[in-house]
Design an enzyme around this catalytic site. Structure first.
Site, PDB file in Angstrom:
ATOM      1  N   TRP A  64      -8.991   9.250 111.522  1.00  0.00           N
ATOM      2  CA  TRP A  64      -8.908   8.424 110.428  1.00  0.00           C
ATOM      3  C   TRP A  64      -8.016   8.985 109.334  1.00  0.00           C
ATOM      4  O   TRP A  64      -7.467   7.926 108.478  1.00  0.00           O
ATOM      5  CB  TRP A  64     -10.225   8.007 109.598  1.00  0.00           C
ATOM      6  CG  TRP A  64     -10.938   9.021 108.897  1.00  0.00           C
ATOM      7  CD1 TRP A  64     -10.856  10.412 109.440  1.00  0.00           C
ATOM      8  CD2 TRP A  64     -11.472   8.902 107.501  1.00  0.00           C
ATOM      9  NE1 TRP A  64     -11.525  11.137 108.161  1.00  0.00           N
ATOM     10  CE2 TRP A  64     -11.645  10.345 107.123  1.00  0.00           C
ATOM     11  CE3 TRP A  64     -11.800   7.698 106.782  1.00  0.00           C
ATOM     12  CZ2 TRP A  64     -12.385  10.469 105.949  1.00  0.00           C
ATOM     13  CZ3 TRP A  64     -12.278   8.094 105.516  1.00  0.00           C
ATOM     14  CH2 TRP A  64     -12.721   9.340 104.989  1.00  0.00           C
ATOM     15  N   ASP A  65      -7.706  10.001 109.332  1.00  0.00           N
ATOM     16  CA  ASP A  65      -6.424  10.702 108.300  1.00  0.00           C
ATOM     17  C   ASP A  65      -5.297   9.840 108.332  1.00  0.00           C
ATOM     18  O   ASP A  65      -4.770   9.642 107.446  1.00  0.00           O
ATOM     19  CB  ASP A  65      -6.063  12.116 109.100  1.00  0.00           C
ATOM     20  CG  ASP A  65      -7.365  13.075 109.071  1.00  0.00           C
ATOM     21  OD1 ASP A  65      -8.562  12.670 109.473  1.00  0.00           O
ATOM     22  OD2 ASP A  65      -7.375  14.171 108.870  1.00  0.00           O
ATOM     23  N   GLU A 117     -19.457  14.315 106.529  1.00  0.00           N
ATOM     24  CA  GLU A 117     -20.161  14.475 107.813  1.00  0.00           C
ATOM     25  C   GLU A 117     -21.444  15.636 107.926  1.00  0.00           C
ATOM     26  O   GLU A 117     -22.033  15.853 109.035  1.00  0.00           O
ATOM     27  CB  GLU A 117     -18.974  15.109 108.912  1.00  0.00           C
ATOM     28  CG  GLU A 117     -18.078  14.441 109.040  1.00  0.00           C
ATOM     29  CD  GLU A 117     -16.675  14.738 109.639  1.00  0.00           C
ATOM     30  OE1 GLU A 117     -16.527  16.057 109.713  1.00  0.00           O
ATOM     31  OE2 GLU A 117     -15.949  14.077 110.146  1.00  0.00           O
ATOM     32  N   LYS A 142     -20.204  16.502 102.000  1.00  0.00           N
ATOM     33  CA  LYS A 142     -19.086  17.416 102.425  1.00  0.00           C
ATOM     34  C   LYS A 142     -17.881  16.574 101.840  1.00  0.00           C
ATOM     35  O   LYS A 142     -17.063  17.551 101.320  1.00  0.00           O
ATOM     36  CB  LYS A 142     -18.794  17.129 103.862  1.00  0.00           C
ATOM     37  CG  LYS A 142     -17.812  18.085 104.485  1.00  0.00           C
ATOM     38  CD  LYS A 142     -17.693  17.786 105.953  1.00  0.00           C
ATOM     39  CE  LYS A 142     -16.407  18.470 106.565  1.00  0.00           C
ATOM     40  NZ  LYS A 142     -16.106  18.175 107.975  1.00  0.00           N
ATOM     41  N   GLN A 143     -17.586  15.578 101.415  1.00  0.00           N
ATOM     42  CA  GLN A 143     -16.252  14.921 101.097  1.00  0.00           C
ATOM     43  C   GLN A 143     -16.456  13.560 100.652  1.00  0.00           C
ATOM     44  O   GLN A 143     -17.617  13.106 100.816  1.00  0.00           O
ATOM     45  CB  GLN A 143     -15.397  15.082 102.380  1.00  0.00           C
ATOM     46  CG  GLN A 143     -15.479  14.152 103.510  1.00  0.00           C
ATOM     47  CD  GLN A 143     -14.486  14.226 104.568  1.00  0.00           C
ATOM     48  OE1 GLN A 143     -13.547  14.234 104.219  1.00  0.00           O
ATOM     49  NE2 GLN A 143     -14.960  14.272 105.719  1.00  0.00           N
TER      50      GLN A 143
HETATM   51  C1  BGC Z   1     -13.156  16.013 108.267  1.00  0.00           C
HETATM   52  C2  BGC Z   1     -12.738  14.617 108.890  1.00  0.00           C
HETATM   53  C3  BGC Z   1     -11.358  14.947 109.375  1.00  0.00           C
HETATM   54  C4  BGC Z   1     -10.912  15.908 110.270  1.00  0.00           C
HETATM   55  C5  BGC Z   1      -9.605  15.996 110.641  1.00  0.00           C
HETATM   56  C6  BGC Z   1     -12.813  17.163 109.301  1.00  0.00           C
HETATM   57  O1  BGC Z   1     -12.893  18.403 108.794  1.00  0.00           O
HETATM   58  O2  BGC Z   1     -14.604  16.038 107.951  1.00  0.00           O
HETATM   59  O3  BGC Z   1     -12.917  13.747 107.671  1.00  0.00           O
HETATM   60  O4  BGC Z   1     -11.011  13.813 109.749  1.00  0.00           O
HETATM   61  O5  BGC Z   1     -11.345  17.142 109.752  1.00  0.00           O
HETATM   62  O6  BGC Z   1      -8.842  16.337 109.224  1.00  0.00           O
END
Ligand code: BGC
Length: 765
Positions: A340-341, A479, A591-592
């Site tokens: 999704w980045d 996550e 986490k984010q």
């Molecule tokens: C993040 C995801 C991201 C992925 C790739 C993961 O650590 O939690 O949101 O898409 O890294 O950057």
């Protein structure tokens, strides 16, 4: 002009410190992250910034070269595709009578690498003193052309400072037998194919050497190898040039050998000066469309230029079959997989500064729609569920297990449960349509993506006894919490996805009725189904508490242990390592950005005080365990007017790759964090947004910033916008295209083409 005179000019980097990244000397501890940061790329080829001198029998080392879309599965793991590195085309050895010139990079005096952001070139300069009988002053330069993405160029200029002896320079390719099946290896050509995915790779090369401006014929030739021999003398100037052409073939229909030779011949026809000139002109044009200028904060300026350099390097408007992986083409973390980045953190930049690149990236999602349909069907749903990690075909590439930070094997559930990706893709499609009004894209691809993703959500959200539709068993952007019900981010984005699909149905019916009839028939989309979507949209559970205005991140989140992250300030590892996965899962530690990401993407879903209430609740609970998180928080903080906090997040996001504070930079730059920096500057500090009838701007600059100037494209117009907080003005120029409306602080202003409009910010209420 002779090579020795003009090559000199090529090696002079841009003098302005706002445009260069430097690495002086040698630090074995930082070497691998420097390689990521100093990568050069053009969206098709990516070459890591490996230094030109290293230990061992090499002199100029092979730099790892990636070719976008060159995916294969390994023999042991047929399920997961990974990018296969191509042969390294930069290898040079100096052979002396006693054997090859060996160097430990630490022995090289005054070594400097310069990444020239403006010109998209990596240069190095170093002195090799008495090694063992030869003193050399060496300049190198390399680029992968932004003007013709198949072409790479290596230039070396060596001045002999000391030593009279027989010298041979050998230029070859390294790793020609690694990872790919060799079909042919000739002096000027290599042909390979992947073992399982049946892709073809062709590389062609031409190299030449001059001593004091006189061409020397090669003394020996081999497969992708040439050597030149001469007697060295102090004062001699050696100029070496090598062109490479690289072609990827996805089907047997193309003749890669012919195509690659044609490409090489075109480059040879231009000559190295012509290749450099075309490449630099292409970079100049990208900077003209995308530069962001900050006055008053040199650190922020360099961080933005570094971000823009990698963003402009990562995409390729000419290839609809590839997208940008989580580390772009700068390293092999995540194997080149697309997350999704791209849609949430990169597409905003491309949509607003490089719509052609944005279109190609969205077309990649269109071409992988069948993979998304298959994934949804395989899990018992309708429509399209995109792969959480996507590669070539759109099939799910997320590994089922990985080694965790504590070296235990852990199950990865994202491939099955992190489903918000489908709404994220739809979100990017809609943003592209809003900004560009690209009708052929909407009709040929965008509408179908919106409809199939909406169809997925309508089958995924299930009506329950409480009269609401629920989405159970997912993972949100945070996550740390798995198998959760009614993640606010997922559900609100899903509802929005359905609404936009219904908008597109209405639009097609009115403006392109024949196209609607055809599409509806092909997708077997009947009125009854659309009515069912409406019902799901109407009754979607969102976890919004009307009394507090807070979205509950997921069902049951508020009852989890509330841990004060302030007590863990200064920690150097993520919170799931500090507390252990189990405790983190039972806590409110995030986490984010999750609800905060929703606030960043769909601010209209938060009315009145809800914005600040949700941000103030979730921000202290976020541990920023992902590089994506700080910039999204900064964007929201800036929109809320907390520019001090926003600037802190800006610096935190900038440091991820630039300050080398993040161990994970070894495996490539964090391209989403770099996209996030642009979003924070433009959507956050400048407060740019769009409406149906024009662009809007609502600046909130940090007090250190004396001005902020940036460029955007809006419905076939190019604009330059400058914010001057001292003068309290916004200066707007439509450089090309029709007059348009710019809303400053909610007040409309008509700006006409070619003239500078100076609009007072005092109109901000
Ligand atoms: C993040 C995801 C991201 C992925 C790739 C993961 O650590 O939690 O949101 O898409 O890294 O950057």
């Amino acid at each position: 002009m002779t090579d020795s005179a003009t090559m000199d000019q090529v090696f002079v980097p841009t003098a302005d410190p706002d445009w260069v990244i430097l690495a002086d000397g040698y630090d074995s501890l930082r070497e691998v992250s420097v390689e990521s940061r100093f990568s050069i790329s053009n969206g098709f080829l990516g070459v890591r910034g490996v230094r030109s001198t290293t230990r061992g029998d090499r002199w100029v080392v092979p730099a790892r070269t990636y070719v976008a879309g060159l995916f294969d599965t390994s023999g042991s793991n047929q399920a997961t595709q990974a990018l296969v590195p191509a042969a390294d085309w930069l290898r040079v050895r100096i052979l002396l009578p006693g054997g090859p010139l060996l160097h430990h990079p630490g022995d090289v005096s005054s070594h400097r690498m310069t990444l020239d952001l403006r010109r998209g070139t990596l240069r190095s300069e170093g002195r090799h003193l008495k090694a063992p009988d030869l003193g050399l002053h060496v300049h190198t330069s390399r680029l992968v052309s932004l003007s013709d993405r198949a072409i790479g160029l290596q230039l070396i200029r060596m001045e002999i400072e000391d030593g009279e002896l027989d010298v041979t320079l050998e230029a070859s390719f390294e790793g020609t037998e690694l990872g790919l099946v060799t079909d042919q290896l000739r002096q000027d050509l290599g042909l390979w194919h992947t073992s399982h995915s049946r892709k073809y790779l062709a590389m062609a090369s031409m190299a030449a050497l001059q001593v004091n401006d006189r061409d020397i014929p090669p003394s020996a030739l081999g497969p992708l190898k040439s050597s030149w021999a001469w007697k060295s003398r102090p004062g001699q100037v050696i100029c070496f040039q090598r062109f490479v052409a690289i072609v990827r073939g996805d089907t047997k229909d193309i003749d890669p050998a012919k195509e690659v030779r044609d490409k090489l011949n075109q480059a040879k026809g231009l000559g190295w000066r012509g290749v450099v000139a075309a490449h630099e002109a292409a970079w100049l044009s990208r900077w003209r469309s995308s530069d962001v200028e900050v006055d008053g904060d040199a650190g922020a300026q360099l961080a933005l230029r570094f971000a823009l350099y990698h963003l402009n390097s990562a995409a390729n408007p000419e290839d609809e079959r590839v997208s940008v992986g989580a580390r772009a083409l700068t390293g092999d973390d995540y194997h080149g997989h697309v997350f999704w980045d791209t849609e949430i953190f990169l597409l905003p930049f491309y949509i607003l500064t490089w719509p052609e690149a944005a279109r190609a990236l969205l077309m990649y999602r269109f071409h992988t729609l069948d993979g998304a349909r298959a994934k949804a069907a395989g899990m018992g749903w309708r429509g399209a569920l995109y792969a959480w990690e996507s590669a070539d075909t759109g099939a799910e590439m997320t590994p089922e297990r990985v080694i965790g930070p504590d070296h235990q094997v852990i199950d990865v559930l994202c491939g099955k449960q992190e489903q918000h990706i489908s709404a994220d893709v739809a979100y990017a499609v809609w943003q592209y349509w809003q900004v560009t009004r690209d009708e052929s894209f909407l009709l040929d691809a965008g509408a179908e993506i919106l409809l199939e993703t909406a169809r997925f959500w309508s089958s995924r959200a299930v009506p329950e006894a409480d009269g609401r539709c629920h989405i159970r068993g997912v993972i949100g952007p945070d996550e740390y919490h798995e198998h959760i019900d009614d993640n606010a981010y997922t559900n609100v984005m899903a509802r929005w996805n359905i609404q936009r699909a219904l908008d597109v149905v209405a639009l097609l019916r009115t403006r392109w009725p024949a196209r609607w009839t055809g599409l509806a028939a092909r997708l077997d989309l009947k009125d009854g189904e659309l009515t069912a979507w409406l019902h799901v949209e109407d009754t979607m559970a969102t976890g919004l508490d009307p009394t507090t205005g807070l979205f509950e991140q997921f069902n049951g989140y508020f009852a989890l242990e509330d841990i004060d992250l302030a007590n863990y300030a200064g920690r150097t590892v993520p919170m799931d390592v500090v507390l252990g996965r189990e405790r983190v899962q039972k806590s409110q530690v995030v986490k984010q950005a999750d609800v905060v990401a929703l606030l960043g993407l769909l601010p209209e879903e938060f009315v009145g005080d809800m914005k600040s209430a949700n941000f103030r609740y979730y921000e202290p609970r976020c541990s920023h365990g992902s590089s994506l998180s700080p910039a999204m928080h900064g964007l929201v903080a800036a929109r809320l007017g907390d520019t001090d906090m926003a600037l802190r997040f800006f610096r935190q996001a900038a440091a991820i790759d630039l300050a080398d504070t993040h161990a994970a930079t070894d495996g490539g730059v964090h391209i989403a964090a770099l996209g996030g920096l642009w979003m924070l500057a433009v959507f956050g500090f400048a407060g740019l947004s769009w409406r149906d009838d024009g662009l809007a701007i609502d600046p909130q600059l940090p007090k250190e910033w004396r001005s902020l100037k940036f460029r955007v494209q809006w419905r076939q117009r190019s604009l330059v916008l400058s914010i001057d907080p001292g003068q309290q003005t916004v200066e707007a120029i439509v450089e090309s295209g029709d007059p348009m409306a710019l809303f400053v602080g909610g007040q409309p202003n008509q700006i006409s083409s070619g003239a500078t409009a100076v609009i007072p910010i005092v109109s901000l209420s």
